[in-house]
Motif scaffolding. Structure first.
Motif, PDB file in Angstrom:
ATOM      1  N   GLN A 106      -2.746   6.070  -7.239  1.00  0.00           N
ATOM      2  CA  GLN A 106      -2.153   7.322  -6.774  1.00  0.00           C
ATOM      3  C   GLN A 106      -0.625   7.244  -6.815  1.00  0.00           C
ATOM      4  O   GLN A 106       0.046   8.163  -7.299  1.00  0.00           O
ATOM      5  CB  GLN A 106      -2.621   7.604  -5.341  1.00  0.00           C
ATOM      6  CG  GLN A 106      -1.950   8.816  -4.714  1.00  0.00           C
ATOM      7  CD  GLN A 106      -2.264   8.952  -3.224  1.00  0.00           C
ATOM      8  OE1 GLN A 106      -2.885   8.080  -2.630  1.00  0.00           O
ATOM      9  NE2 GLN A 106      -1.829  10.034  -2.629  1.00  0.00           N
TER      10      GLN A 106
ATOM     11  N   ARG B  37       3.101   7.723   3.557  1.00  0.00           N
ATOM     12  CA  ARG B  37       3.569   8.777   2.656  1.00  0.00           C
ATOM     13  C   ARG B  37       5.098   8.689   2.587  1.00  0.00           C
ATOM     14  O   ARG B  37       5.759   8.764   3.629  1.00  0.00           O
ATOM     15  CB  ARG B  37       3.136  10.146   3.193  1.00  0.00           C
ATOM     16  CG  ARG B  37       3.365  11.294   2.217  1.00  0.00           C
ATOM     17  CD  ARG B  37       2.223  11.403   1.240  1.00  0.00           C
ATOM     18  NE  ARG B  37       2.600  12.247   0.098  1.00  0.00           N
ATOM     19  CZ  ARG B  37       1.844  12.385  -0.980  1.00  0.00           C
ATOM     20  NH1 ARG B  37       0.703  11.760  -1.089  1.00  0.00           N
ATOM     21  NH2 ARG B  37       2.241  13.156  -1.974  1.00  0.00           N
TER      22      ARG B  37
ATOM     23  N   ALA C  68       1.011   7.112 -10.181  1.00  0.00           N
ATOM     24  CA  ALA C  68       1.103   8.486 -10.683  1.00  0.00           C
ATOM     25  C   ALA C  68       2.230   9.242  -9.986  1.00  0.00           C
ATOM     26  O   ALA C  68       3.002   9.972 -10.625  1.00  0.00           O
ATOM     27  CB  ALA C  68      -0.235   9.207 -10.481  1.00  0.00           C
TER      28      ALA C  68
ATOM     29  N   SER D 232      -0.633  17.431 -15.616  1.00  0.00           N
ATOM     30  CA  SER D 232      -0.019  17.717 -14.318  1.00  0.00           C
ATOM     31  C   SER D 232      -0.243  16.514 -13.406  1.00  0.00           C
ATOM     32  O   SER D 232      -1.287  15.865 -13.478  1.00  0.00           O
ATOM     33  CB  SER D 232      -0.643  18.969 -13.703  1.00  0.00           C
ATOM     34  OG  SER D 232      -2.002  18.747 -13.404  1.00  0.00           O
ATOM     35  N   ASN D 233       0.720  16.238 -12.583  1.00  0.00           N
ATOM     36  CA  ASN D 233       0.651  15.031 -11.747  1.00  0.00           C
ATOM     37  C   ASN D 233      -0.421  15.206 -10.668  1.00  0.00           C
ATOM     38  O   ASN D 233      -0.276  16.020  -9.764  1.00  0.00           O
ATOM     39  CB  ASN D 233       2.016  14.772 -11.100  1.00  0.00           C
ATOM     40  CG  ASN D 233       2.072  13.412 -10.426  1.00  0.00           C
ATOM     41  OD1 ASN D 233       1.049  12.867 -10.018  1.00  0.00           O
ATOM     42  ND2 ASN D 233       3.267  12.867 -10.316  1.00  0.00           N
ATOM     43  N   PRO D 234      -1.514  14.439 -10.756  1.00  0.00           N
ATOM     44  CA  PRO D 234      -2.600  14.632  -9.782  1.00  0.00           C
ATOM     45  C   PRO D 234      -2.219  14.169  -8.377  1.00  0.00           C
ATOM     46  O   PRO D 234      -2.815  14.610  -7.405  1.00  0.00           O
ATOM     47  CB  PRO D 234      -3.736  13.772 -10.354  1.00  0.00           C
ATOM     48  CG  PRO D 234      -3.054  12.726 -11.175  1.00  0.00           C
ATOM     49  CD  PRO D 234      -1.815  13.369 -11.732  1.00  0.00           C
ATOM     50  N   ALA D 235      -1.217  13.285  -8.285  1.00  0.00           N
ATOM     51  CA  ALA D 235      -0.835  12.762  -6.966  1.00  0.00           C
ATOM     52  C   ALA D 235      -0.075  13.795  -6.140  1.00  0.00           C
ATOM     53  O   ALA D 235       0.083  13.631  -4.937  1.00  0.00           O
ATOM     54  CB  ALA D 235       0.007  11.495  -7.126  1.00  0.00           C
ATOM     55  N   THR D 236       0.401  14.848  -6.781  1.00  0.00           N
ATOM     56  CA  THR D 236       1.153  15.881  -6.053  1.00  0.00           C
ATOM     57  C   THR D 236       0.539  17.256  -6.300  1.00  0.00           C
ATOM     58  O   THR D 236       1.198  18.274  -6.110  1.00  0.00           O
ATOM     59  CB  THR D 236       2.625  15.890  -6.505  1.00  0.00           C
ATOM     60  OG1 THR D 236       2.675  16.018  -7.937  1.00  0.00           O
ATOM     61  CG2 THR D 236       3.329  14.603  -6.131  1.00  0.00           C
TER      62      THR D 236
ATOM     63  N   TRP E 290       4.088   9.719 -13.380  1.00  0.00           N
ATOM     64  CA  TRP E 290       3.124  10.476 -14.196  1.00  0.00           C
ATOM     65  C   TRP E 290       3.788  11.177 -15.373  1.00  0.00           C
ATOM     66  O   TRP E 290       3.281  11.166 -16.486  1.00  0.00           O
ATOM     67  CB  TRP E 290       2.395  11.489 -13.316  1.00  0.00           C
ATOM     68  CG  TRP E 290       1.259  12.163 -14.029  1.00  0.00           C
ATOM     69  CD1 TRP E 290       1.303  13.364 -14.683  1.00  0.00           C
ATOM     70  CD2 TRP E 290      -0.080  11.677 -14.187  1.00  0.00           C
ATOM     71  NE1 TRP E 290       0.078  13.661 -15.219  1.00  0.00           N
ATOM     72  CE2 TRP E 290      -0.785  12.645 -14.927  1.00  0.00           C
ATOM     73  CE3 TRP E 290      -0.740  10.527 -13.754  1.00  0.00           C
ATOM     74  CZ2 TRP E 290      -2.135  12.487 -15.251  1.00  0.00           C
ATOM     75  CZ3 TRP E 290      -2.080  10.382 -14.083  1.00  0.00           C
ATOM     76  CH2 TRP E 290      -2.761  11.354 -14.821  1.00  0.00           C
ATOM     77  N   LYS E 291       4.923  11.808 -15.110  1.00  0.00           N
ATOM     78  CA  LYS E 291       5.586  12.584 -16.169  1.00  0.00           C
ATOM     79  C   LYS E 291       7.079  12.630 -15.921  1.00  0.00           C
ATOM     80  O   LYS E 291       7.455  13.186 -14.892  1.00  0.00           O
ATOM     81  CB  LYS E 291       5.002  14.007 -16.217  1.00  0.00           C
ATOM     82  CG  LYS E 291       5.437  14.809 -17.431  1.00  0.00           C
ATOM     83  CD  LYS E 291       4.620  16.068 -17.624  1.00  0.00           C
ATOM     84  CE  LYS E 291       4.953  17.146 -16.623  1.00  0.00           C
ATOM     85  NZ  LYS E 291       4.297  18.405 -16.903  1.00  0.00           N
TER      86      LYS E 291
END
Lengths: 384, 256
Positions: free
Chosen positions: B169, B59, B172, A137-141, B176-177
């Motif tokens: 960060q 952000r 990711a 799972s994406n730790p940044a979100t 990330w995916k």
């Protein structure tokens, strides 16, 4: 004060072979399914005993680890929903930011609530940092996904007039329509684990039960106070039943026997840090200012003592853990006094999450621990 | 530093040097260690170096999550800068952004130089095209990126350490995916009409040079140069050789 018995269903036979790393990268060839089957049945028996002893039941889940073989928290709960009659059933919990199908979570919880005739308590947890990797799972979100899942699951459990549409950032369904609906109305109680005043405030604003896990004598009061402030800010009353605390509990006929049991259970705490360093700070999981401090300086996890000083979590003694407020250990009088003192220190505790099994403690000692606690300590806690 | 507001996104763009324009898209890690490289670029080009949203400490908007969003932002930036046909240099994550720009608006890019770009996966489902850095012990992860001695984080300032954490960060956040690639990018590489010069550290163990060979063969005008004695960041480990390769590549031939 209600008391809940908690075990991680550890596969402790593998601990020695696996050495310093018990999580994430450990090969499952170390796991012997025949030994594992015996352990599962043993741990389920110990939870089932709680139903007779007047204790409630708590399960959690972790992944890819020899420290905890509950990889799906709703599976033991589904068994216990049928096997028990009185105990309340706390899943603490479901790592909803790591479960990619939030509607499925609502379905599992609803089924358990109905089968148990309304005894489910629903825990929603952020999950430990080393849980990010197994879930990918994406730790940044992660936290935005947590709150979206939280909102969706509660809406799914409380909507009874047919399908609704949900096209959020992280979850998309066009026909959410959960069957069965839960037994408890409007939905089973919601619990969150917290580890800081910030996360406690999130719980306080929503009126959920917060469970502070092993946060000890020094850190817990600020966490609870943050909850009270946030609850007041939201116009809610922070009643005692909103506050839970997890501690290791070892009770014996003598102080020595209670401490011996606690010493064995404390291998739960001592093995918790045994995860490879790179899994502790997934990118964006923790504030960058905190992660930055740990990039090259990976000091061991320390626990503060109440009168100053600290000790290493991986090697702490029973006396140190008791001093820190992480364990309650001794004969029934000793344990009651320790819990009573902690209860007063934190401003009132509605729930004691009692780790009554952990590490290498035997089934006989676990039964002795739970039975003696329920006979000699539990009745006195009811008055607190 | 020039500041831009593009499609509701605030963007800081470092502009330095003199010569023909070059849009430089930075990689994911170690911003301050790339300063000597950017300074050398500025000896031959007017370098426009935006800091990617998120990596810049802001952000990004809630609906700004894809590398393709960064690509559109920089295509808008090229328009704002009046660069109709630009030379683009992207390293690693920045190379991924450059490829996403190139498949969207091929005519806007006159030349591409890419240093070990992320973004395209050519291996099968069981293959790790990109080393899983966050699942490796620190020394192994550093060994994927650097063939020589890796940066000593103990010498970083607090602000630089926070930047390391923030860079990880946002790598990711965007990648990330699926992990560090866009599954549909490979199928559109034929749209890239500009000459593409791929530069790869010979000892890159984060993204193996074999992926560079596959990329070069899928691009209309692709060419791969390996830099000996370098890992994933030849621009840090072999600065002179990397500058020399760039000077002999297509970005050098694009006039202002």
């Amino acid at each position: 004060m209600k008391v809940w018995h908690f075990s991680e269903m550890a596969y402790h036979p593998g601990w020695e072979e696996l050495g310093s790393s018990l999580r994430n990268v450990v090969p499952s060839r170390v796991y012997d399914p025949e030994v594992g089957a015996d352990l599962y049945h043993r741990y389920l028996d110990e939870w089932a005993l709680c139903d007779e002893l007047g204790l409630n039941i708590m399960v959690n889940e972790h992944h890819t680890t020899a420290t905890c073989t509950t990889s799906v928290c709703t599976i033991p709960m589904a068994i216990l929903a049928r096997e028990t009659k009185k105990a309340r059933l706390l899943c603490l919990g479901m790592p909803i930011a790591n479960r990619m199908d939030a509607v499925r979570v609502a379905e599992e919880y609803a089924m358990i609530d109905v089968i148990s005739r309304g005894r489910l308590e629903m825990g929603f947890v952020k999950g430990a940092p080393f849980e990010v990797s197994p879930a990918n799972s994406n730790p940044a979100t992660l936290m935005e996904r947590f709150w979206e899942a939280h909102d969706l699951i509660l809406k799914a459990l409380t909507t009874h007039d047919g399908p609704f549409n949900w096209e959020g950032q992280h979850f998309q369904y066009r026909q959410v329509n959960v069957w069965p609906r839960p037994y408890q109305q409007p939905h089973p109680p919601v619990w969150m684990t917290v580890a800081s005043p910030g996360s406690a405030a999130e719980g306080g604003a929503r009126g959920h039960v917060i469970a502070s896990l092993n946060t000890g004598y020094l850190r817990t009061p600020d966490i609870f106070e943050s909850y009270r402030k946030a609850a007041a800010g939201a116009g809610r009353e922070a009643t005692r039943d909103r506050f839970a605390y997890l501690a290791i509990v070892g009770v014996g006929e003598t102080d020595e026997e209670g401490k011996r049991r606690a010493h064995q259970i404390l291998d739960y705490s001592r093995t918790t840090p045994r995860a490879a360093a790179q899994f502790w700070f997934p990118p964006g999981y923790t504030a960058n200012e905190v992660t930055a401090q740990k990039l090259y300086n990976r000091s061991p996890l320390m626990i503060p003592l109440r009168d100053g000083g600290e000790f290493e979590m991986q090697t702490g003694t029973v006396d140190e853990f008791v001093n820190a407020g992480v364990a309650f250990a001794g004969n029934p009088d000793t344990v009651f006094e320790q819990i009573k003192e902690f209860n007063e220190h934190v401003g009132g505790l509605g729930h004691l999450l009692m780790m009554g099994q952990g590490g290498h403690i035997s089934h006989e000692d676990t039964v002795g621990n739970l039975t003696l606690f329920s006979q000699e300590v539990l009745p006195r806690l009811a008055a607190l | 530093m020039e500041k831009f507001e593009l499609a509701g996104v605030s963007l800081d763009v470092e502009v330095l040097g003199a010569g023909p324009p070059l849009l430089y898209l930075h990689p994911e890690h170690y911003g301050q260690l790339h300063a000597p490289f950017v300074a050398r670029l500025a000896e031959s080009w007017t370098v426009y170096a935006p800091r990617h949203p998120g990596f810049d400490g802001r952000r990004p908007p809630a609906d700004f999550r894809q590398v393709g969003d960064i690509a559109y932002l920089y295509l808008d930036l090229l328009g704002r800068l009046g660069l109709d046909s630009a030379a683009v240099l992207g390293a690693s994550f920045g190379g991924w952004v450059a490829l996403e720009m190139a498949v969207r608006e091929p005519a806007r890019l006159a030349a591409l130089s890419l240093i070990a770009p992320l973004g395209v996966k050519l291996g099968g489902r069981d293959d790790r095209d990109f080393a899983d850095l966050s699942a490796l012990p620190d020394d192994e992860a550093a060994g994927c990126l650097f063939v020589g001695t890796p940066p000593d984080l103990g010498t970083f300032t607090e602000a630089e350490l926070i930047a390391v954490a923030r860079d990880r960060q946002f790598l990711a956040y965007y990648g990330w995916k699926p992990y560090l690639h866009n599954p549909s990018l490979a199928r559109w590489l034929h749209r890239v009409t500009a000459p593409v010069h791929l530069i790869w550290g010979e000892a890159d163990r984060f993204v193996a040079p074999g992926l560079g060979e596959g990329l070069a063969s899928r691009l209309l005008a692709g060419r791969l140069d390996l830099v000996p004695g370098a890992g994933h960041y030849p621009q840090i480990e072999r600065l002179d050789a990397t500058i020399a390769a760039l000077a002999a590549g297509p970005c050098a031939g694009v006039g202002g």
